[in-house]
Design an enzyme around this catalytic site. Structure first.
Site, PDB file in Angstrom:
ATOM      1  N   HIS A  15      29.245  40.007  41.503  1.00 38.11           N
ATOM      2  CA  HIS A  15      30.317  39.151  40.965  1.00 38.11           C
ATOM      3  C   HIS A  15      30.848  38.129  41.967  1.00 38.11           C
ATOM      4  CE1 HIS A  15      29.762  40.953  37.211  1.00 38.11           C
ATOM      5  NE2 HIS A  15      29.994  42.164  37.684  1.00 38.11           N
ATOM      6  N   HIS A  48      21.939  42.965  41.357  1.00 36.85           N
ATOM      7  CA  HIS A  48      21.195  43.062  40.101  1.00 36.85           C
ATOM      8  C   HIS A  48      20.687  41.673  39.729  1.00 36.85           C
ATOM      9  CE1 HIS A  48      21.435  44.391  35.549  1.00 36.85           C
ATOM     10  NE2 HIS A  48      20.237  43.949  35.892  1.00 36.85           N
ATOM     11  N   ARG A  50      19.390  39.748  37.065  1.00 34.38           N
ATOM     12  CA  ARG A  50      19.236  39.865  35.609  1.00 34.38           C
ATOM     13  C   ARG A  50      18.213  38.856  35.118  1.00 34.38           C
ATOM     14  NH1 ARG A  50      23.828  42.915  33.141  1.00 34.38           N
ATOM     15  NH2 ARG A  50      22.812  42.426  31.194  1.00 34.38           N
ATOM     16  N   ARG A  54      22.339  35.369  35.405  1.00 38.39           N
ATOM     17  CA  ARG A  54      23.736  34.934  35.209  1.00 38.39           C
ATOM     18  C   ARG A  54      24.574  35.045  36.476  1.00 38.39           C
ATOM     19  NH1 ARG A  54      25.930  39.705  31.289  1.00 38.39           N
ATOM     20  NH2 ARG A  54      24.073  39.131  30.136  1.00 38.39           N
ATOM     21  N   GLU A  75      18.672  46.150  41.823  1.00 31.43           N
ATOM     22  CA  GLU A  75      18.771  46.601  40.424  1.00 31.43           C
ATOM     23  C   GLU A  75      17.992  45.654  39.537  1.00 31.43           C
ATOM     24  OE1 GLU A  75      22.698  46.921  38.934  1.00 31.43           O
ATOM     25  OE2 GLU A  75      23.297  48.379  40.423  1.00 31.43           O
ATOM     26  N   THR A 106      26.204  46.293  32.283  1.00 28.97           N
ATOM     27  CA  THR A 106      25.203  47.290  31.907  1.00 28.97           C
ATOM     28  C   THR A 106      25.863  48.396  31.081  1.00 28.97           C
ATOM     29  OG1 THR A 106      24.194  46.789  34.025  1.00 28.97           O
ATOM     30  CG2 THR A 106      23.309  48.674  32.820  1.00 28.97           C
ATOM     31  N   GLU A 156      20.870  57.624  39.178  1.00 26.64           N
ATOM     32  CA  GLU A 156      22.254  57.172  39.311  1.00 26.64           C
ATOM     33  C   GLU A 156      22.945  57.461  37.992  1.00 26.64           C
ATOM     34  OE1 GLU A 156      23.043  53.460  41.258  1.00 26.64           O
ATOM     35  OE2 GLU A 156      24.913  53.183  40.148  1.00 26.64           O
ATOM     36  N   HIS A 199      29.529  52.636  38.322  1.00 21.14           N
ATOM     37  CA  HIS A 199      29.912  51.751  37.221  1.00 21.14           C
ATOM     38  C   HIS A 199      31.380  51.961  36.868  1.00 21.14           C
ATOM     39  CE1 HIS A 199      29.785  49.080  33.818  1.00 21.14           C
ATOM     40  NE2 HIS A 199      28.605  48.680  34.251  1.00 21.14           N
TER      41      HIS A 199
HETATM   42  N1  PXP Z   1      25.454  50.914  39.355  1.00 23.46           N
HETATM   43  C1  PXP Z   1      24.681  50.248  38.459  1.00 23.46           C
HETATM   44  C2  PXP Z   1      23.324  50.770  38.165  1.00 23.46           C
HETATM   45  C3  PXP Z   1      25.147  49.062  37.851  1.00 23.46           C
HETATM   46  O1  PXP Z   1      24.360  48.418  36.966  1.00 23.46           O
HETATM   47  C4  PXP Z   1      26.416  48.578  38.219  1.00 23.46           C
HETATM   48  C5  PXP Z   1      26.912  47.302  37.599  1.00 23.46           C
HETATM   49  O2  PXP Z   1      26.066  46.264  37.858  1.00 23.46           O
HETATM   50  C6  PXP Z   1      27.154  49.279  39.162  1.00 23.46           C
HETATM   51  C7  PXP Z   1      26.666  50.464  39.695  1.00 23.46           C
HETATM   52  C8  PXP Z   1      28.474  48.801  39.643  1.00 23.46           C
HETATM   53  O3  PXP Z   1      29.397  48.748  38.607  1.00 23.46           O
HETATM   54  P1  PXP Z   1      30.775  48.028  38.832  1.00 23.46           P
HETATM   55  O4  PXP Z   1      30.470  46.595  39.105  1.00 23.46           O
HETATM   56  O5  PXP Z   1      31.495  48.245  37.548  1.00 23.46           O
HETATM   57  O6  PXP Z   1      31.429  48.696  40.002  1.00 23.46           O
END
Ligand code: PXP
Length: 251
Positions: A15, A48, A50, A54, A75, A106, A156, A199
């Site tokens: 982000h 990640h 994508r 994005r 990821e 996700t 995970e 997450h």
């Molecule tokens: N783990 C995985 C596999 C994810 O896809 C994400 C989100 O991209 C995260 C952890 C981290 O999630 P958050 O950004 O909500 O902390």
């Protein structure tokens, strides 16, 4: 089987790229965020790539592979394009996640049980080049068993439902989710899988998960990037690290 080692923090920098891309400029730079995260105590960086690019870009992944001193957890969805990219860069870890174009983040874990054959073939070349393969799944026994059968070394567990229930103030549901995560961490560990989780984790929700002795790594992104607006990225990460260590010290 004994559980050893410190609980690792993987900082997800997606982000930072989201904010950069909002203006189509080069600022803020996810690579700079990754370096600050390393200094603040991150044990790894997660990004990640994508399908729709994005947030993280191909150039970001290339840059991360060049500059990082800690392992990159890459990821990606289980597509041929992503497999080629992973095989080219050979990151320390590859985390296979489900991906839908229309989702904001996700949603849910990968459906491993129904796609065992395809996924087993998909991850084999990644393992052959030395990537540690992790599968992002819901805390369900049948998914864990399937991840184990296809040859993943790591799972995970998706903590989104637990965090959502907490945010909605539904503490009964939250505690039920937490219990499920706890039981499934123990189960996965008993199969010899390394257990990660992540997450939606925040300062309010991290400690109970960090206290599970079988969990070896937490991947946290959105909250840390948000909190860095108020605290700065380094201090936001340092506080998360402190809470994780505090929770771990009690187990
Ligand atoms: N783990 C995985 C596999 C994810 O896809 C994400 C989100 O991209 C995260 C952890 C981290 O999630 P958050 O950004 O909500 O902390």
């Amino acid at each position: 089987m004994s559980v050893e080692g410190k609980l690792r923090l993987g900082v997800n920098i997606d982000h930072v790229a989201t904010v950069r891309n909002a203006r189509g400029s080069a600022y803020p730079d996810p690579l700079r965020a990754a370096r600050i995260a390393e200094e603040a105590g991150a044990d790894g960086i997660t990004a990640h790539l994508r399908e729709d690019r994005r947030h993280i870009s191909d150039a970001d992944i290339e840059g991360l592979m060049d500059v990082l001193n800690v392992p990159l957890n890459f990821e990606m969805a289980a597509t041929d394009e992503m497999q080629q990219i992973a095989l080219r860069h050979k990151p320390h870890a590859v985390c296979i996640v489900p991906e839908k174009r229309e989702e904001r983040t996700t949603e849910g874990g990968l459906e491993v049980a129904r796609e065992e054959n395809r996924l087993a073939h998909f991850i084999a070349p990644l393992r052959d080049v030395g990537c540690r393969v992790s599968i992002f799944i819901a805390a369900e026994q049948r998914q864990i068993e399937a991840a184990h059968r296809i040859g993943a070394e790591v799972i995970e567990l998706h903590t989104g439902a637990y965090c959502d229930a907490h945010a909605e103030g539904d503490f009964e549901a939250r505690d039920a989710e937490l219990e499920r995560l706890r039981n499934m961490s123990t189960f996965a560990h008993s199969l010899g899988l390394e257990v990660h989780a992540g997450h939606g984790l925040t300062y309010d929700t991290v400690k109970p998960v960090a206290a599970f002795p079988e969990v070896m790594e937490l991947n946290i992104g959105h909250f840390l990037v948000g909190e860095s607006i108020f605290l700065g990225l380094g201090p936001a990460i340092a506080e998360m690290r402190r809470l994780m260590d505090e929770a771990r010290a009690t187990t």
